[in-house]
Design a protein around this motif. Structure first.
Motif, PDB file in Angstrom:
ATOM      1  N   LYS A 350      19.321  43.476  38.407  1.00 33.22           N
ATOM      2  CA  LYS A 350      18.852  44.826  37.789  1.00 33.22           C
ATOM      3  C   LYS A 350      18.579  43.595  36.333  1.00 33.22           C
ATOM      4  O   LYS A 350      18.093  44.235  35.832  1.00 33.22           O
ATOM      5  N   THR A 351      19.481  43.343  36.134  1.00 28.27           N
ATOM      6  CA  THR A 351      19.167  42.508  34.747  1.00 28.27           C
ATOM      7  C   THR A 351      17.954  41.564  34.618  1.00 28.27           C
ATOM      8  O   THR A 351      17.758  41.906  34.034  1.00 28.27           O
ATOM      9  N   ILE A 352      18.037  41.227  35.626  1.00 30.51           N
ATOM     10  CA  ILE A 352      16.829  40.158  36.190  1.00 30.51           C
ATOM     11  C   ILE A 352      15.435  41.203  35.732  1.00 30.51           C
ATOM     12  O   ILE A 352      14.760  40.413  34.940  1.00 30.51           O
ATOM     13  N   PHE A 353      15.257  42.105  36.719  1.00 31.64           N
ATOM     14  CA  PHE A 353      14.308  42.274  36.390  1.00 31.64           C
ATOM     15  C   PHE A 353      14.119  43.256  35.691  1.00 31.64           C
ATOM     16  O   PHE A 353      12.469  43.627  35.318  1.00 31.64           O
ATOM     17  N   SER A 354      14.197  43.550  35.163  1.00 32.30           N
ATOM     18  CA  SER A 354      14.803  44.417  34.043  1.00 32.30           C
ATOM     19  C   SER A 354      14.307  44.124  32.493  1.00 32.30           C
ATOM     20  O   SER A 354      13.146  44.535  32.116  1.00 32.30           O
ATOM     21  N   SER A 355      14.158  42.915  32.133  1.00 33.27           N
ATOM     22  CA  SER A 355      13.160  42.010  31.071  1.00 33.27           C
ATOM     23  C   SER A 355      11.792  41.931  31.450  1.00 33.27           C
ATOM     24  O   SER A 355      10.444  40.948  30.811  1.00 33.27           O
ATOM     25  N   THR A 356      11.260  42.242  33.093  1.00 36.85           N
ATOM     26  CA  THR A 356      10.443  41.849  33.330  1.00 36.85           C
ATOM     27  C   THR A 356       9.233  42.708  33.177  1.00 36.85           C
ATOM     28  O   THR A 356       8.229  42.316  32.466  1.00 36.85           O
ATOM     29  N   GLY A 357       9.325  43.745  32.642  1.00 38.11           N
ATOM     30  CA  GLY A 357       8.987  45.249  32.498  1.00 38.11           C
ATOM     31  C   GLY A 357       7.888  45.415  33.207  1.00 38.11           C
ATOM     32  O   GLY A 357       6.965  46.540  33.362  1.00 38.11           O
ATOM     33  N   ARG A 358       8.261  45.229  34.438  1.00 39.73           N
ATOM     34  CA  ARG A 358       7.631  45.586  35.857  1.00 39.73           C
ATOM     35  C   ARG A 358       8.219  45.776  36.841  1.00 39.73           C
ATOM     36  O   ARG A 358       9.179  46.089  36.790  1.00 39.73           O
ATOM     37  N   PRO A 359       7.593  47.295  37.458  1.00 43.58           N
ATOM     38  CA  PRO A 359       8.771  48.615  38.218  1.00 43.58           C
ATOM     39  C   PRO A 359       8.760  48.349  39.698  1.00 43.58           C
ATOM     40  O   PRO A 359       8.485  47.006  40.085  1.00 43.58           O
ATOM     41  N   PHE A 360      10.328  47.967  39.368  1.00 46.84           N
ATOM     42  CA  PHE A 360      11.226  47.552  40.297  1.00 46.84           C
ATOM     43  C   PHE A 360      12.810  48.815  41.005  1.00 46.84           C
ATOM     44  O   PHE A 360      12.877  49.415  40.278  1.00 46.84           O
ATOM     45  N   HIS A 361      13.041  48.330  42.084  1.00 49.77           N
ATOM     46  CA  HIS A 361      14.556  49.254  42.405  1.00 49.77           C
ATOM     47  C   HIS A 361      15.044  48.707  43.516  1.00 49.77           C
ATOM     48  O   HIS A 361      14.685  48.031  44.668  1.00 49.77           O
ATOM     49  N   LEU A 362      16.604  48.147  42.971  1.00 45.23           N
ATOM     50  CA  LEU A 362      17.332  47.724  44.049  1.00 45.23           C
ATOM     51  C   LEU A 362      17.835  48.727  44.927  1.00 45.23           C
ATOM     52  O   LEU A 362      19.167  49.396  44.081  1.00 45.23           O
ATOM     53  N   ALA A 363      17.825  48.675  46.114  1.00 44.18           N
ATOM     54  CA  ALA A 363      18.459  49.453  47.438  1.00 44.18           C
ATOM     55  C   ALA A 363      19.937  48.467  47.464  1.00 44.18           C
ATOM     56  O   ALA A 363      18.995  47.347  48.387  1.00 44.18           O
TER      57      ALA A 363
END
Length: 450
Positions: A350-363
């Motif tokens: 979550k920390t890594i992908f939050s920095s991309t500005g791209r939508p994501f969801h970690l299930a």
């Protein structure tokens, strides 16, 4: 440039004798890699490359590859010259059955198969015998095996199944040729988390059973919405069909009592496999004794056949007994360990992908996880098909493999942490993931910084 030339050569050689070059065609992948060794959380390919493994035999090796305790149990059985006789009962199958039934609250009685597909096949046969009905309900995006009732709508294109329908059902999108058209008419495919569509089918057809992964793990990690599983239980009670939980994937990976022990819903029948024997080929069908006794029903017209030369094969059975004992052991504390690692991986991703500005969801559910490139938690397969970035998912997986982190290179397939994984494994995984993400999104990140 092909990084796996030896693997490619093996595939080509195999294709001379095996259609497609692999004995289970859902193993075919791009990149094509031939794995030769596994120990704990690590695997090695024929080229000598090492990977942190999150594929785990489609989530089967829950304790890790070649777990020393499981291997020792099998070695001991070999040393004792255990025999596959094919006549009479065995002490091993009885030991396993007692241990299993004491572990899973809804299972009063069981039978042992060699695969999960066989288990789901028998479960659906029992449901038809019990109810005297022929129609079945299956879930779009679920996987319940290879047989005619369930070989459909696993990861369909929207072009094949059409737009969302609720209440209603979807066309039978066959995984295989050779399924009779008349048989397809008995199978009703609906979306997960959709009670209205269950009611829709019930009004139109005499339904013997509904079979479902209680968490839809064939397409990542899709969780039941509040009240959904409870609603299925209520509808089964009211309409008289059997509720079957396919826990081949969810089963012992999430809890010693299966996911059903976490959600508090007791199905009529359950099927298990994979983690129950740490990857040794064993399946289980279990449930209420009144239903399992259809295997020995005094009326021949109602009796359900179960047979298999390799059912409860001794080496497989001792592996399953050793696996259950390890999962039950307070010394090993398996579930606390894998759940803590799962939380660590989730927080890091979550920390890594939050920095991309791209939508994501970690299930995530315990040790199983899936990263979706969409801005919300999916509720069913249609939701994923409409909103997930499949191209980005595939690129991301391949780049991770090149960095030595192996998840199956097919979008929306779950990752699986094993008991053998360590904090260091998770830290290395996150470091390599960050490298991949920085490479994939460096233009986006540079623009944001500027």
């Amino acid at each position: 440039m092909n990084k796996w030339p030896k693997s490619q050569e093996i595939l080509k050689t195999n294709e001379q004798w095996i259609p497609g070059g692999v004995v289970s065609l859902n193993r075919k992948s791009d990149p094509n890699i031939c794995f030769t060794k596994g120990s704990g959380s690590r695997v090695w390919d024929i080229e000598g490359n090492e990977y942190i493994d999150y594929q785990a035999g489609f989530a089967a090796t829950f304790l890790g590859h070649n777990d020393p305790d499981i291997n020792e149990a099998v070695r001991q059985a070999l040393g004792e010259q255990t025999v596959l006789m094919g006549a009479g009962p065995t002490d091993l199958e009885g030991q396993f059955a007692e241990l299993f039934c004491n572990s899973v609250p809804s299972v009063e009685s069981l039978q042992i198969t060699s695969t999960g597909s066989e288990a789901t096949y028998h479960a659906m046969r029992i449901a038809r015998a019990v109810t005297g009905r022929d129609h079945v309900i299956v879930i779009q995006g679920g996987y319940n095996g290879w047989h005619n009732d369930v070989a459909c709508n696993v990861i369909s294109s929207l072009a094949d199944v059409g737009p969302r329908v609720s209440p209603g059902e979807y066309p039978f999108d066959a995984l295989s040729a050779g399924i009779p058209e008349v048989h397809k008419s008995l199978v009703h495919i609906i979306n997960y988390n959709d009670l209205d569509s269950v009611r829709y089918v019930l009004k139109r057809h005499p339904v013997a059973c509904l079979i479902i992964e209680p968490i839809l793990q064939n397409v990542g990690i899709v969780k039941p919405q509040p009240g959904y599983l409870e609603g299925l239980r209520q509808l089964a009670n009211e309409a008289g069909f059997l509720l079957i939980f396919d826990e081949v994937k969810t089963g012992f990976r999430h809890a010693i009592g299966g996911y059903q022990s976490l959600c508090g819903i007791q199905p009529d029948l359950s099927t298990f496999g994979k983690a129950v024997a740490n990857g040794y080929p064993l399946g289980v069908i279990g449930g209420k004794k009144e239903y399992l006794d259809y295997f020995i029903h005094p009326d021949k017209a109602k009796r359900v056949l179960i047979a298999g030369t390799y059912n409860a094969f001794p080496l497989t059975t001792v592996a399953a007994i050793a696996t259950l004992k390890k999962l039950l052991s307070p010394v090993h504390n398996v579930y606390d360990h894998v759940n803590a690692l799962g939380q660590m991986l989730e927080d890091g991703l979550k920390t890594i992908f939050s920095s991309t500005g791209r939508p994501f969801h970690l299930a995530r559910q315990g040790s199983a996880y899936c990263l979706y490139f969409m801005d919300h938690a999916p509720v069913d397969f249609h939701d994923i098909a409409e909103h997930h970035d499949f191209v980005l998912d595939k690129t991301y997986r391949v780049k991770l493999i090149e960095k030595g982190v192996f998840n199956f290179p097919l979008p929306i397939k779950q990752g699986s942490i094993s008991f053998a994984h360590t904090v260091q494994d998770i830290e290395e995984t996150l470091e390599r993931t960050e490298d991949v993400v920085n490479h994939l999104f460096k233009k986006t990140l540079s623009t944001q910084i500027a």
